[in-house]
Design a protein around this motif. Structure first.
Motif, PDB file in Angstrom:
ATOM      1  N   HIS A  62       0.843  -1.203   0.000  1.00 56.48           N
ATOM      2  CA  HIS A  62       0.000   0.000   0.000  1.00 56.48           C
ATOM      3  C   HIS A  62       0.874   1.248   0.000  1.00 56.48           C
ATOM      4  O   HIS A  62       2.107   1.169  -0.006  1.00 56.48           O
ATOM      5  CB  HIS A  62      -0.979  -0.003   1.170  1.00 56.48           C
ATOM      6  N   HIS A  96      -1.549  -2.979  -6.159  1.00 62.87           N
ATOM      7  CA  HIS A  96      -2.918  -2.757  -6.647  1.00 62.87           C
ATOM      8  C   HIS A  96      -2.897  -1.597  -7.637  1.00 62.87           C
ATOM      9  O   HIS A  96      -1.975  -0.775  -7.653  1.00 62.87           O
ATOM     10  CB  HIS A  96      -3.896  -2.564  -5.491  1.00 62.87           C
ATOM     11  N   LYS A 129      -5.364  -7.403  -9.241  1.00 65.45           N
ATOM     12  CA  LYS A 129      -6.720  -7.211  -8.735  1.00 65.45           C
ATOM     13  C   LYS A 129      -6.989  -8.131  -7.550  1.00 65.45           C
ATOM     14  O   LYS A 129      -6.268  -9.112  -7.326  1.00 65.45           O
ATOM     15  CB  LYS A 129      -7.733  -7.486  -9.850  1.00 65.45           C
ATOM     16  N   ASP A 130      -8.006  -7.804  -6.802  1.00 63.54           N
ATOM     17  CA  ASP A 130      -8.425  -8.613  -5.662  1.00 63.54           C
ATOM     18  C   ASP A 130      -8.734 -10.035  -6.139  1.00 63.54           C
ATOM     19  O   ASP A 130      -9.544 -10.242  -7.043  1.00 63.54           O
ATOM     20  CB  ASP A 130      -9.665  -7.982  -5.031  1.00 63.54           C
ATOM     21  N   ASP A 145      -7.504  -8.016  -1.330  1.00 61.31           N
ATOM     22  CA  ASP A 145      -7.779  -6.759  -0.645  1.00 61.31           C
ATOM     23  C   ASP A 145      -8.038  -7.069   0.826  1.00 61.31           C
ATOM     24  O   ASP A 145      -8.943  -7.857   1.144  1.00 61.31           O
ATOM     25  CB  ASP A 145      -8.996  -6.100  -1.288  1.00 61.31           C
ATOM     26  N   SER A 148      -8.879  -2.621   4.133  1.00 57.69           N
ATOM     27  CA  SER A 148      -8.310  -1.647   5.055  1.00 57.69           C
ATOM     28  C   SER A 148      -9.306  -0.547   5.403  1.00 57.69           C
ATOM     29  O   SER A 148     -10.108  -0.124   4.562  1.00 57.69           O
ATOM     30  CB  SER A 148      -7.061  -1.016   4.429  1.00 57.69           C
ATOM     31  N   LYS A 152      -6.174   1.873   0.764  1.00 61.14           N
ATOM     32  CA  LYS A 152      -6.367   0.593   0.091  1.00 61.14           C
ATOM     33  C   LYS A 152      -5.093  -0.239   0.208  1.00 61.14           C
ATOM     34  O   LYS A 152      -3.992   0.245  -0.080  1.00 61.14           O
ATOM     35  CB  LYS A 152      -6.699   0.830  -1.382  1.00 61.14           C
ATOM     36  N   GLN A 153      -5.255  -1.500   0.621  1.00 63.27           N
ATOM     37  CA  GLN A 153      -4.092  -2.336   0.893  1.00 63.27           C
ATOM     38  C   GLN A 153      -4.380  -3.781   0.510  1.00 63.27           C
ATOM     39  O   GLN A 153      -5.470  -4.299   0.745  1.00 63.27           O
ATOM     40  CB  GLN A 153      -3.710  -2.260   2.376  1.00 63.27           C
ATOM     41  N   TYR A 154      -3.372  -4.419  -0.063  1.00 68.64           N
ATOM     42  CA  TYR A 154      -3.474  -5.821  -0.432  1.00 68.64           C
ATOM     43  C   TYR A 154      -2.506  -6.655   0.402  1.00 68.64           C
ATOM     44  O   TYR A 154      -1.408  -6.198   0.757  1.00 68.64           O
ATOM     45  CB  TYR A 154      -3.135  -6.018  -1.908  1.00 68.64           C
ATOM     46  N   CYS A 178     -11.960 -11.831   4.859  1.00 69.88           N
ATOM     47  CA  CYS A 178     -10.821 -12.396   4.120  1.00 69.88           C
ATOM     48  C   CYS A 178     -10.577 -13.851   4.510  1.00 69.88           C
ATOM     49  O   CYS A 178      -9.516 -14.413   4.211  1.00 69.88           O
ATOM     50  CB  CYS A 178      -9.567 -11.567   4.387  1.00 69.88           C
TER      51      CYS A 178
END
Length: 267
Positions: A62, A96, A129-130, A145, A148, A152-154, A178
């Motif tokens: 992120h 992302h 992508k997610d 994803d 968050s 936005k954080q992966y 998740c």
């Protein structure tokens, strides 16, 4: 055997350790996850004898400074090596889609033109992508994803060559939405900002973080055998391992790791 290289373990403004970032080593190559907040990344790579010529895959989770700014220095160093013929192949940076423009802009403003031009030629910013899976080194890595509450954080999950599932949950508490990604993990990499007993002092919840107690309760409830705690405060760094481990063992009965910067864990 794959190994987890712990490059940094601290939170954003830590001064007694580097910002949290790590690498998975498979044979002679590394999958680097986050880069910390500055050129300190270069020193710890040198200290841990990680040759930048063996880094071809980097994931940035992120946009926060303590995770992204070190990428400028790695691009600078690796682009220089490319120009000198001392780096084989390309560098792939995964993030992302919103971060592609962010990283490009930061580098355009800070990196010399001759190195910046390498972005798009041999340095590739790859949006994910997610739920998307990419093949990195010898692994199928699935990005997700983390939902968050801030930026936005992966995170990601993968299965190591030894068949063990490893999941990086980012630097915020696990979100039950998740579950499909974290379920069945043999290794969980999770933040723990401070001891539960120090929550009034460090205010982890205001920062959208958890404590050792809560991270350990989570891992216990999900029957995760190995838990790594990091992204912590650093006010008592010399006693952190002992104190965090003692509190954690009250709530978690698996293998608990509270690593220091520079540690290497066998996965």
């Amino acid at each position: 055997m794959e190994q987890l290289y712990v490059l940094g373990t601290g939170y954003a403004t830590a001064t007694h350790c580097y910002n949290t970032c790590f690498a998975i080593k498979d044979e002679e190559d590394y999958f680097l996850v986050d880069t910390g907040g500055g050129n300190g990344i270069l020193k710890i790579l040198e200290d841990m004898k990680i040759d930048t010529a063996r880094i071809h895959h980097i994931f940035i989770t992120h946009e926060h400074t303590d995770h992204i700014l070190g990428i400028v220095w790695l691009i600078r160093v690796i682009a220089t090596r490319m120009k000198k013929g001392a780096y084989e192949g390309d560098l792939n940076i995964y993030c992302h889609e919103d971060l592609v423009d962010t990283i490009t802009t930061i580098c355009r403003l800070t990196v010399q033109g001759k190195f910046f031009k390498m972005i798009g030629e041999r340095i590739h910013l790859i949006p994910v992508k997610d739920g998307e899976t990419r093949h990195i080194l010898n692994y199928d890595v699935t990005f997700f994803d983390i939902l968050s509450t801030k930026a936005k954080q992966y995170g990601f999950t993968t299965v190591l060559r030894n068949g063990k599932k490893l999941t990086c949950a980012g630097d915020e508490p696990y979100n039950p939405d998740c579950f499909q990604y974290v379920e069945g993990s043999c290794w969980l990499l999770h933040e723990a900002f401070c001891l539960y007993g120090d929550r009034d002092k460090f205010q982890p919840y205001e920062k959208h973080h958890s404590t050792v107690k809560e991270a350990c309760e989570l891992a216990e409830s999900m029957h995760i055998p190995n838990l790594v705690l990091w992204h912590t405060e650093d006010k008592n760094i010399s006693d952190r391992k002992r104190l965090y481990t003692a509190e954690g063992r009250e709530y978690y009965h698996g293998n608990l790791y509270v690593p220091d910067d520079g540690e290497i864990l066998d996965l």
